[in-house]
Design a protein around this motif. Structure first.
Motif, mmCIF file in Angstrom:
data_model
loop_
_atom_site.group_PDB
_atom_site.id
_atom_site.type_symbol
_atom_site.label_atom_id
_atom_site.label_comp_id
_atom_site.label_asym_id
_atom_site.label_seq_id
_atom_site.Cartn_x
_atom_site.Cartn_y
_atom_site.Cartn_z
ATOM 1 N N GLN A 1 -11.192 -6.149 2.916
ATOM 2 C CA GLN A 1 -11.002 -6.006 1.482
ATOM 3 C C GLN A 1 -11.564 -4.687 0.965
ATOM 4 O O GLN A 1 -10.968 -4.038 0.095
ATOM 5 N N LEU A 2 -12.679 -4.273 1.498
ATOM 6 C CA LEU A 2 -13.248 -2.988 1.086
ATOM 7 C C LEU A 2 -12.306 -1.837 1.420
ATOM 8 O O LEU A 2 -12.136 -0.905 0.632
ATOM 9 N N GLY B 1 -5.777 1.696 3.486
ATOM 10 C CA GLY B 1 -5.192 0.409 3.123
ATOM 11 C C GLY B 1 -4.480 -0.247 4.287
ATOM 12 O O GLY B 1 -4.540 -1.468 4.453
ATOM 13 N N VAL C 1 -8.985 -2.020 1.771
ATOM 14 C CA VAL C 1 -7.797 -2.088 0.914
ATOM 15 C C VAL C 1 -8.128 -1.604 -0.489
ATOM 16 O O VAL C 1 -7.367 -0.843 -1.103
ATOM 17 N N TRP C 2 -9.264 -2.010 -1.026
ATOM 18 C CA TRP C 2 -9.643 -1.567 -2.375
ATOM 19 C C TRP C 2 -9.825 -0.061 -2.449
ATOM 20 O O TRP C 2 -9.609 0.544 -3.492
ATOM 21 N N LYS C 3 -10.219 0.532 -1.362
ATOM 22 C CA LYS C 3 -10.404 1.983 -1.348
ATOM 23 C C LYS C 3 -9.103 2.704 -1.665
ATOM 24 O O LYS C 3 -9.095 3.760 -2.300
ATOM 25 N N LEU D 1 -6.265 1.025 -3.118
ATOM 26 C CA LEU D 1 -5.596 0.458 -4.278
ATOM 27 C C LEU D 1 -6.411 0.545 -5.557
ATOM 28 O O LEU D 1 -6.184 -0.232 -6.480
ATOM 29 N N ARG D 2 -7.368 1.460 -5.641
ATOM 30 C CA ARG D 2 -8.032 1.722 -6.904
ATOM 31 C C ARG D 2 -7.054 2.458 -7.804
ATOM 32 O O ARG D 2 -6.643 3.582 -7.534
ATOM 33 N N VAL E 1 0.835 -1.205 0.000
ATOM 34 C CA VAL E 1 0.000 0.000 0.000
ATOM 35 C C VAL E 1 0.870 1.255 0.000
ATOM 36 O O VAL E 1 0.608 2.213 -0.727
#
Length: 338
Positions: free
Chosen positions: A323-324, A240, A326-328, A330-331, A206
């Motif tokens: 996961q939500l 992240g 981290v995706w926030k 790593l978009r 991250v």
């Protein structure tokens, strides 16, 4: 004979036409379409497996839920003797939460320090091999951690942590009891060691994904190295990093064998975690300890499956939330983190 020969010829022509038609249809299907179909089917398979797991656990736990209702979750007694069975999962739910909290409180700061060093401080010839070594630690079987904790680590904890704390802070309720080394504290410390590879690796990735412009902006106003990390990197990657910590929590919640070997395996009211120096039990360790000895078809089996259902819900919620987060962070848009 002529009629039979004619019918066979017609059938042969029909088969040829169907084969030709199928070949034409397959020719129109591109590799991209095929790839989309396969990946969609695999994604649906994951959802199907989760749904089937939930259904199996729910069906298996129905007898104990029908008999004890909400008391199964809030009760503290655990007696599998036939005819006087009583099952309450509260001590094991609390034991899971306490050991996981210890793991996060101790393991996450250490992991964050490792991630900062690897991503921001260490040169490449140190960062790259050290990162691989840390990632390999995540592949070490939990039984190895458990045996090391049982045969080596618990004595270190007993002599260097529990006895001094008991001597000077024994009047504090959370440190009551006689130190023994096989208790909730040791289990939490083992878990903290086990989550370090996961949390540090994800946190490093991250931080690496943070745009260089963030660092350059901090340097342009005269920030020091630590201020760049604090203001330009950690503030940008905090979601992240938080997601990485939650993933570590998910690992700690579901850990079984290592915890079973060092937590002491108490049952009933004695497993309620009122002190860090007392034996306890987690949901996973309870299932591992008692499942083989339970009579098939008994309500004891149903109670253990019910504990598994609660554990499944805990782990699923924690991992989805992580996961939500981290995706926030790593978009990726145009090669940069959004």
């Amino acid at each position: 004979m002529a009629r039979i020969s004619t019918e066979l010829g017609q059938k042969s022509q029909i088969r040829k036409r169907l084969s030709h038609r199928i070949s034409e249809e397959l020719a129109h299907i591109s590799s991209d379409d095929l790839f989309e179909v396969v990946t969609t089917a695999l994604a649906c398979l994951v959802i199907l497996i989760l749904a089937l797991t939930f259904v199996v656990l729910l069906r298996g736990s129905l007898p104990v839920l029908d008999r004890f209702g909400l008391g199964f979750v809030t009760g503290v007694s655990w007696n599998p003797v036939p005819g006087i069975e009583t099952f309450g999962a509260q001590p094991y739910i609390l034991g899971t939460l306490v050991t996981s909290a210890i793991a996060v409180v101790i393991g996450v700061p250490i992991s964050l320090g490792i991630a900062i060093f690897l991503a921001e401080m260490a040169p490449d010839f140190i960062s790259n091999p050290l990162s691989r070594v840390i990632e390999l630690l995540a592949a070490v079987p939990s039984i190895i951690y458990g045996l090391w904790g049982l045969l080596v680590f618990r004595f270190w904890v007993l002599d260097w942590v529990e006895k001094p704390i008991s001597t000077y802070l024994g009047s504090v309720p959370v440190f009551n009891g006689t130190p023994f080394g096989l208790d909730i504290l040791t289990a939490g410390l083992i878990l903290s060691i086990m989550i370090i590879p996961t949390v540090s690796s994800i946190s490093k990735e991250v931080m690496t994904a943070v745009p260089s412009s963030q660092r350059e902006a901090a340097y342009s106003i005269g920030a020091t190295k630590w201020e760049v990390v604090r203001m330009g990197v950690l503030s940008y990657a905090r979601s992240g990093i938080f997601g990485a910590a939650i993933l570590g929590l998910g690992r700690a919640v579901g850990e079984t064998i290592a915890v079973t070997l060092v937590i002491g395996n108490a049952v009933g009211p004695g497993a309620v975690p009122t002190s860090l120096f007392q034996p306890g039990q987690t949901m996973a360790s309870l299932i591992a300890s008692e499942f083989n000895g339970a009579d098939p078809g008994s309500i004891h089996i149903s109670a253990l499956i019910g504990v598994g259902l609660v554990l499944f819900a805990f782990a699923l919620i924690i991992n989805v939330f992580a996961q939500l987060m981290v995706w926030k962070v790593l978009r990726v848009k145009g090669g940069a983190v959004d």
